[in-house]
Enzyme design. Sequence first.
Site, PDB file in Angstrom:
ATOM      1  N   THR A 144       0.842  -1.202   0.000  1.00 31.32           N
ATOM      2  CA  THR A 144       0.000   0.000   0.000  1.00 31.32           C
ATOM      3  C   THR A 144       0.874   1.249   0.000  1.00 31.32           C
ATOM      4  O   THR A 144       2.097   1.162  -0.034  1.00 31.32           O
ATOM      5  CB  THR A 144      -0.923   0.032   1.237  1.00 31.32           C
ATOM      6  N   MET A 145       0.234   2.397   0.083  1.00 30.07           N
ATOM      7  CA  MET A 145       0.951   3.638  -0.152  1.00 30.07           C
ATOM      8  C   MET A 145       2.042   3.943   0.871  1.00 30.07           C
ATOM      9  O   MET A 145       3.044   4.543   0.523  1.00 30.07           O
ATOM     10  CB  MET A 145      -0.046   4.789  -0.244  1.00 30.07           C
ATOM     11  N   LYS A 205       7.748   1.493  -0.353  1.00 25.33           N
ATOM     12  CA  LYS A 205       8.209   1.071  -1.671  1.00 25.33           C
ATOM     13  C   LYS A 205       9.331   1.955  -2.203  1.00 25.33           C
ATOM     14  O   LYS A 205      10.315   1.470  -2.738  1.00 25.33           O
ATOM     15  CB  LYS A 205       7.059   1.095  -2.669  1.00 25.33           C
ATOM     16  N   GLU A 230       6.751   3.925  -9.002  1.00 26.87           N
ATOM     17  CA  GLU A 230       5.405   4.360  -9.420  1.00 26.87           C
ATOM     18  C   GLU A 230       4.962   3.611 -10.671  1.00 26.87           C
ATOM     19  O   GLU A 230       4.324   4.164 -11.574  1.00 26.87           O
ATOM     20  CB  GLU A 230       5.367   5.878  -9.654  1.00 26.87           C
TER      21      GLU A 230
END
Length: 215
Positions: free
Chosen positions: A10-11, A15, A87
């Site tokens: 998730t956000m 990442k 992204e």
Amino acid sequence: MAELVFFTGTMDSGKSTLALQTDYNYAARGRTGLVFTRHDRAGEARISSRLGLETTAREADAGTDFWELIVAENARGNPVDYLVCDEAQFYSPAQVEQLARLVDEVEVDVFAFGITTDFRTRLFPGSARLLELADRTEVLQVPALCWCGRAATHNARTVDGVMVVEGEQVVVGDTGAVAAVVAYEVLCRRHHMRRMTRAAARQHAAVQEGRLDLA
Ligand SMILES: [Zn+2]
């Protein structure tokens, strides 16, 4: 053997931090890589993590042809060993196919980082293609948490503080005279389905306790 690896979460799952760390580790071993991103929150083509790390990157826009780009770099005598693609949910399915071809035919390692689903809980086309084609998909184990304490598995969009489940998949800049404030919050599925953001939960609790009269 080169690999196409899709790192997802998730956000707030770290990442971009892992993307930066991956680039650092491979570069430190003397390998040559290129770093791409799209619509990064830093504005320019940079990868920035919420922990404050940052690096310059190339912008992968809709017209970027990864295959042409890397083959041209190799032909110029600049062999590329790996790509870090942040992204990646915003890449087109065709661009993901170019990445897979680079892995198979040029032995370039591709490390793609992205979220799988949008604020409507639907797969991004780029993420769908990555799930279909990747040699491996790794779900990041840094747990992002919902306000309730459960693992946050879904991304919510708020517009002027109110959660929405309809709208364009990607918000591109300001279009109106009065720009709405678009923000994102990670939630567990239960609270995503109930549209219960942290602010909504606080308000709900206040009404329950009689501290706030909405009538
Ligand atoms: Zn929750």
